[in-house]
Scaffold this motif. Structure first.
Motif, PDB file in Angstrom:
ATOM      1  N   MET A   1     -24.067  55.776 -40.597  1.00 49.73           N
ATOM      2  CA  MET A   1     -23.606  55.630 -41.953  1.00 49.73           C
ATOM      3  C   MET A   1     -24.284  56.677 -42.823  1.00 49.73           C
ATOM      4  O   MET A   1     -25.357  57.146 -42.509  1.00 49.73           O
ATOM      5  CB  MET A   1     -23.922  54.242 -42.486  1.00 49.73           C
ATOM      6  N   LYS A   2     -23.657  56.947 -43.926  1.00 49.76           N
ATOM      7  CA  LYS A   2     -24.226  57.905 -44.831  1.00 49.76           C
ATOM      8  C   LYS A   2     -25.333  57.262 -45.654  1.00 49.76           C
ATOM      9  O   LYS A   2     -25.384  56.040 -45.834  1.00 49.76           O
ATOM     10  CB  LYS A   2     -23.146  58.482 -45.730  1.00 49.76           C
ATOM     11  N   TYR A   3     -26.188  58.111 -46.177  1.00 47.83           N
ATOM     12  CA  TYR A   3     -27.366  57.660 -46.906  1.00 47.83           C
ATOM     13  C   TYR A   3     -27.001  56.769 -48.093  1.00 47.83           C
ATOM     14  O   TYR A   3     -27.592  55.701 -48.280  1.00 47.83           O
ATOM     15  CB  TYR A   3     -28.149  58.894 -47.366  1.00 47.83           C
ATOM     16  N   TRP A   4     -26.038  57.174 -48.894  1.00 44.21           N
ATOM     17  CA  TRP A   4     -25.690  56.409 -50.089  1.00 44.21           C
ATOM     18  C   TRP A   4     -24.998  55.101 -49.757  1.00 44.21           C
ATOM     19  O   TRP A   4     -25.102  54.127 -50.508  1.00 44.21           O
ATOM     20  CB  TRP A   4     -24.848  57.253 -51.044  1.00 44.21           C
ATOM     21  N   GLN A   5     -24.300  55.050 -48.635  1.00 46.93           N
ATOM     22  CA  GLN A   5     -23.704  53.789 -48.207  1.00 46.93           C
ATOM     23  C   GLN A   5     -24.793  52.776 -47.867  1.00 46.93           C
ATOM     24  O   GLN A   5     -24.676  51.591 -48.198  1.00 46.93           O
ATOM     25  CB  GLN A   5     -22.800  54.008 -47.002  1.00 46.93           C
ATOM     26  N   ILE A   6     -25.832  53.238 -47.228  1.00 47.71           N
ATOM     27  CA  ILE A   6     -26.949  52.356 -46.891  1.00 47.71           C
ATOM     28  C   ILE A   6     -27.647  51.863 -48.160  1.00 47.71           C
ATOM     29  O   ILE A   6     -28.029  50.690 -48.252  1.00 47.71           O
ATOM     30  CB  ILE A   6     -27.932  53.084 -45.949  1.00 47.71           C
ATOM     31  N   ILE A   7     -27.795  52.749 -49.142  1.00 46.28           N
ATOM     32  CA  ILE A   7     -28.412  52.362 -50.413  1.00 46.28           C
ATOM     33  C   ILE A   7     -27.600  51.245 -51.078  1.00 46.28           C
ATOM     34  O   ILE A   7     -28.147  50.242 -51.530  1.00 46.28           O
ATOM     35  CB  ILE A   7     -28.510  53.580 -51.364  1.00 46.28           C
ATOM     36  N   VAL A   8     -26.293  51.402 -51.120  1.00 41.93           N
ATOM     37  CA  VAL A   8     -25.424  50.402 -51.759  1.00 41.93           C
ATOM     38  C   VAL A   8     -25.446  49.091 -50.977  1.00 41.93           C
ATOM     39  O   VAL A   8     -25.511  48.004 -51.570  1.00 41.93           O
ATOM     40  CB  VAL A   8     -23.989  50.955 -51.906  1.00 41.93           C
ATOM     41  N   ILE A   9     -25.409  49.173 -49.655  1.00 36.18           N
ATOM     42  CA  ILE A   9     -25.444  47.958 -48.840  1.00 36.18           C
ATOM     43  C   ILE A   9     -26.758  47.206 -49.047  1.00 36.18           C
ATOM     44  O   ILE A   9     -26.768  45.981 -49.212  1.00 36.18           O
ATOM     45  CB  ILE A   9     -25.223  48.296 -47.354  1.00 36.18           C
ATOM     46  N   ASN A  10     -27.881  47.924 -49.078  1.00 33.86           N
ATOM     47  CA  ASN A  10     -29.163  47.263 -49.320  1.00 33.86           C
ATOM     48  C   ASN A  10     -29.209  46.638 -50.713  1.00 33.86           C
ATOM     49  O   ASN A  10     -29.753  45.547 -50.883  1.00 33.86           O
ATOM     50  CB  ASN A  10     -30.313  48.248 -49.144  1.00 33.86           C
TER      51      ASN A  10
END
Length: 117
Positions: A1-10
């Motif tokens: 996954m992309k970095y910003w997707q992980i940020i949003v999911i967290n």
């Protein structure tokens, strides 16, 4: 996954957990959750490898379970940096959130197909 997707999911996980753990975990709003998620990712990049290296003997002795304490420490440090909008009542709550965050992230990352070029 992309970095910003992980940020949003967290950030979404933080908001959901603050709803489930209302008396012991507090997130003020979505923007604070996004900021906390971003700070946590920066701490995981900069500080966590050093802590993992220093705690390697005890991590081996506990068969990796000490890494949960390191993750909870990263969450507590995130709480100190972000401020009063992101708080844990006890360290035990930080451990619980670290466990749930790890499980959900593992589940999501195993279900998403990562395209590599």
């Amino acid at each position: 996954m992309k970095y910003w997707q992980i940020i949003v999911i967290n950030a979404l996980i933080f908001i959901a957990l603050s709803g489930f753990l209302q008396n012991s975990f507090y997130v003020a709003n979505v923007w604070i959750a996004l900021a906390a998620s971003f700070v946590l990712s920066l701490l995981n990049i900069a500080v966590k490898p050093i802590l993992l290296l220093l705690s390697l003997p005890i991590t081996i002795l506990t068969l990796g379970l000490f890494s949960i304490i390191i993750n909870a420490s990263m969450l507590s440090l995130t709480s100190l940096i972000v401020g009063s909008g992101f708080q844990f009542r006890t360290f035990g709550t930080a451990v619980l959130v670290a466990i749930i965050l790890s499980i959900v992230n593992t589940f999501i990352s195993s279900r998403v197909i990562v395209k590599r070029w």
